[in-house]
Design an enzyme around this catalytic site. Structure first.
Site, short mmCIF file in Angstrom:
data_model
loop_
_atom_site.label_atom_id
_atom_site.label_comp_id
_atom_site.label_asym_id
_atom_site.label_seq_id
_atom_site.Cartn_x
_atom_site.Cartn_y
_atom_site.Cartn_z
N ALA A 75 0.87 -1.18 0.00
CA ALA A 75 0.00 0.00 0.00
C ALA A 75 0.90 1.22 0.00
O ALA A 75 2.05 1.15 0.45
CB ALA A 75 -0.88 -0.02 1.24
N GLY A 129 0.63 -5.05 0.80
CA GLY A 129 -0.54 -5.15 -0.07
C GLY A 129 -0.24 -5.83 -1.40
O GLY A 129 -1.15 -6.39 -2.03
N GLU A 145 -0.34 -9.42 -0.63
CA GLU A 145 -1.75 -9.74 -0.40
C GLU A 145 -2.52 -9.80 -1.72
O GLU A 145 -3.39 -10.66 -1.90
CB GLU A 145 -2.36 -8.70 0.55
CG GLU A 145 -1.82 -8.84 1.97
CD GLU A 145 -2.16 -7.66 2.87
OE1 GLU A 145 -1.87 -6.51 2.47
OE2 GLU A 145 -2.70 -7.87 3.96
N GLU A 199 4.63 -5.19 7.44
CA GLU A 199 3.86 -4.12 8.10
C GLU A 199 4.31 -3.85 9.52
O GLU A 199 4.21 -2.71 10.00
CB GLU A 199 2.36 -4.46 8.10
CG GLU A 199 1.68 -4.38 6.74
CD GLU A 199 1.81 -5.63 5.89
OE1 GLU A 199 2.56 -6.55 6.29
OE2 GLU A 199 1.16 -5.68 4.85
N1 COA Z 1 4.61 3.19 -0.57
C1 COA Z 1 4.99 4.34 -1.11
N2 COA Z 1 6.15 4.50 -1.78
C2 COA Z 1 6.92 3.42 -1.89
C3 COA Z 1 6.59 2.17 -1.36
C4 COA Z 1 5.35 2.07 -0.68
N3 COA Z 1 4.91 0.93 -0.16
N4 COA Z 1 7.58 1.28 -1.62
C5 COA Z 1 8.49 1.97 -2.32
N5 COA Z 1 8.11 3.26 -2.48
C6 COA Z 1 8.83 4.34 -3.16
C7 COA Z 1 9.99 4.86 -2.36
O1 COA Z 1 9.54 5.79 -1.40
C8 COA Z 1 10.82 5.48 -3.43
O2 COA Z 1 10.24 6.71 -3.81
P1 COA Z 1 11.16 8.04 -4.01
O3 COA Z 1 12.12 7.67 -5.10
O4 COA Z 1 10.19 9.10 -4.40
O5 COA Z 1 11.85 8.25 -2.70
C9 COA Z 1 10.64 4.53 -4.60
O6 COA Z 1 9.43 3.84 -4.34
C10 COA Z 1 11.76 3.53 -4.75
O7 COA Z 1 11.88 2.83 -3.51
P2 COA Z 1 13.27 2.71 -2.71
O8 COA Z 1 12.94 2.47 -1.27
O9 COA Z 1 14.15 3.86 -3.04
O10 COA Z 1 13.87 1.39 -3.40
P3 COA Z 1 14.86 0.34 -2.75
O11 COA Z 1 15.29 -0.55 -3.85
O12 COA Z 1 15.91 1.03 -1.96
O13 COA Z 1 13.97 -0.49 -1.70
C11 COA Z 1 12.02 -1.69 -0.98
C12 COA Z 1 12.92 -1.28 -2.16
C13 COA Z 1 10.80 -2.41 -1.58
C14 COA Z 1 12.78 -2.66 -0.07
C15 COA Z 1 11.58 -0.46 -0.19
O14 COA Z 1 11.07 0.49 -1.10
C16 COA Z 1 10.53 -0.73 0.84
O15 COA Z 1 10.82 -1.26 1.89
N6 COA Z 1 9.26 -0.31 0.55
C17 COA Z 1 8.19 -0.41 1.48
C18 COA Z 1 7.66 -1.84 1.56
C19 COA Z 1 6.57 -1.93 2.60
O16 COA Z 1 6.75 -1.69 3.76
N7 COA Z 1 5.37 -2.31 2.13
C20 COA Z 1 4.24 -2.51 2.98
C21 COA Z 1 3.45 -1.29 3.11
S1 COA Z 1 2.09 -1.51 4.22
#
Ligand code: COA
Length: 259
Positions: A66, A111, A114, A134
């Site tokens: 999400a 999400g 999911e 989460e």
């Molecule tokens: N919601 C909003 N934005 C998200 C996102 C999410 N769930 N997951 C990634 N993004 C965005 C990042 O903020 C970043 O945006 P920006 O360039 O404007 O800063 C972009 O996507 C790229 O992500 P980044 O974190 O820079 O890539 P990475 O390769 O370093 O890491 C992940 C990848 C997937 C490990 C990391 O993005 C992450 O942990 N995301 C969240 C996952 C999460 O907690 N999901 C459950 C949500 S309830």
């Protein structure tokens, strides 16, 4: 229909739905969820669509969860409403009478994991990663993850993944039964399409009954066996049943219409 955050392509009856926010790793914001709701309505009612694939844009992510940028300021009411909306969208996928398969091409987190689990089954590319992170945010899965992860991989491993927030790779997801096949990135869509073409050569009516019967197993208070024999009976009233049995006896390929 034109979408802001989805790409759609009807390839010989298979609607390829691509979540298209690659710069946000295809995170699900409100607009995207509402578009998935719309596209799922179309999948059900458009006769030219026989099946669908859900995948993510780019080669890094299926859906990274999400959209966390919308989380700040959420309270009890808005939080549970958000989860309820997400759950309803995923129920639409799960209960779709046409086969919906996830082609997981990278991160499938929160999400995203999911949503993949709500699809009827899943294929993954070698770089796919699954997780329910989460608890890192002080949250729990809200789009049905606590329920569907147990169904797919059992209680012990589901508990571990949701409590540690650890990600698992495609091979481990395969071993755990979360995905049916692991392919190279290039082979992911062709393999998914190949499987769907096989399914599409069968009776669409019978396929829709399989989906319904399997889903009934997970609905509390239902007698799935009884539901199954009723649906078996319903199949016997169809043209597909007449065609399937005639084709077998006449030693020819069946030509099903779904009627
Ligand atoms: N919601 C909003 N934005 C998200 C996102 C999410 N769930 N997951 C990634 N993004 C965005 C990042 O903020 C970043 O945006 P920006 O360039 O404007 O800063 C972009 O996507 C790229 O992500 P980044 O974190 O820079 O890539 P990475 O390769 O370093 O890491 C992940 C990848 C997937 C490990 C990391 O993005 C992450 O942990 N995301 C969240 C996952 C999460 O907690 N999901 C459950 C949500 S309830």
């Amino acid at each position: 229909m034109a979408y802001q955050n989805l790409l759609t392509e009807n390839r010989e009856g298979i609607l390829i739905i691509t979540i298209n926010r690659p710069d946000k790793l295809n995170a699900l914001n409100g607009q995207t969820l509402s578009e998935i709701q719309d596209v799922m309505h179309d999948v059900v009612k458009d006769d030219s669509v026989k099946a669908a694939i859900i995948t993510g844009s780019g080669n890094k992510a299926f859906v990274a969860g999400a959209d966390i940028s919308g989380f700040q300021g959420m309270d009890k009411t808005s939080g549970s409403n958000l989860a309820k909306v997400g759950q309803n969208v995923l129920f639409q996928i799960e209960n779709c009478p046409k086969p919906i398969v996830a082609a997981v091409n990278g991160f499938a987190l929160g999400g995203g994991c999911e949503m993949a689990m709500a699809c009827h089954f899943r294929l993954a590319s070698e770089n796919a990663k699954f997780g329910q992170p989460e608890v890192n945010l002080g949250l729990i899965p809200g789009y049905g993850g606590t329920q569907r992860l147990i169904q797919l991989i059992g209680k012990g491993k589901a508990m571990e993944l949701m409590m540690t927030a650890d990600m698992i790779g495609a091979q481990e997801a395969l071993q755990l039964g979360m995905v049916n096949y692991v392919t190279t990135s290039d082979d992911l869509l062709p393999k998914t399409i190949e499987l769907l073409k096989k399914i599409m050569s069968k009776s669409p009516f019978a396929i829709s009954r399989v989906i319904d019967c399997v889903n009934k197993y997970f609905e509390p208070g239902n007698d799935g066996f009884r539901f199954e024999y009723d649906q078996f009976g319903a199949c016997c009233e169809t043209e597909d049943f007449k065609e399937g049995t005639s084709a077998f006896l006449e030693k020819r390929k069946a030509n099903f219409t779904g009627k």
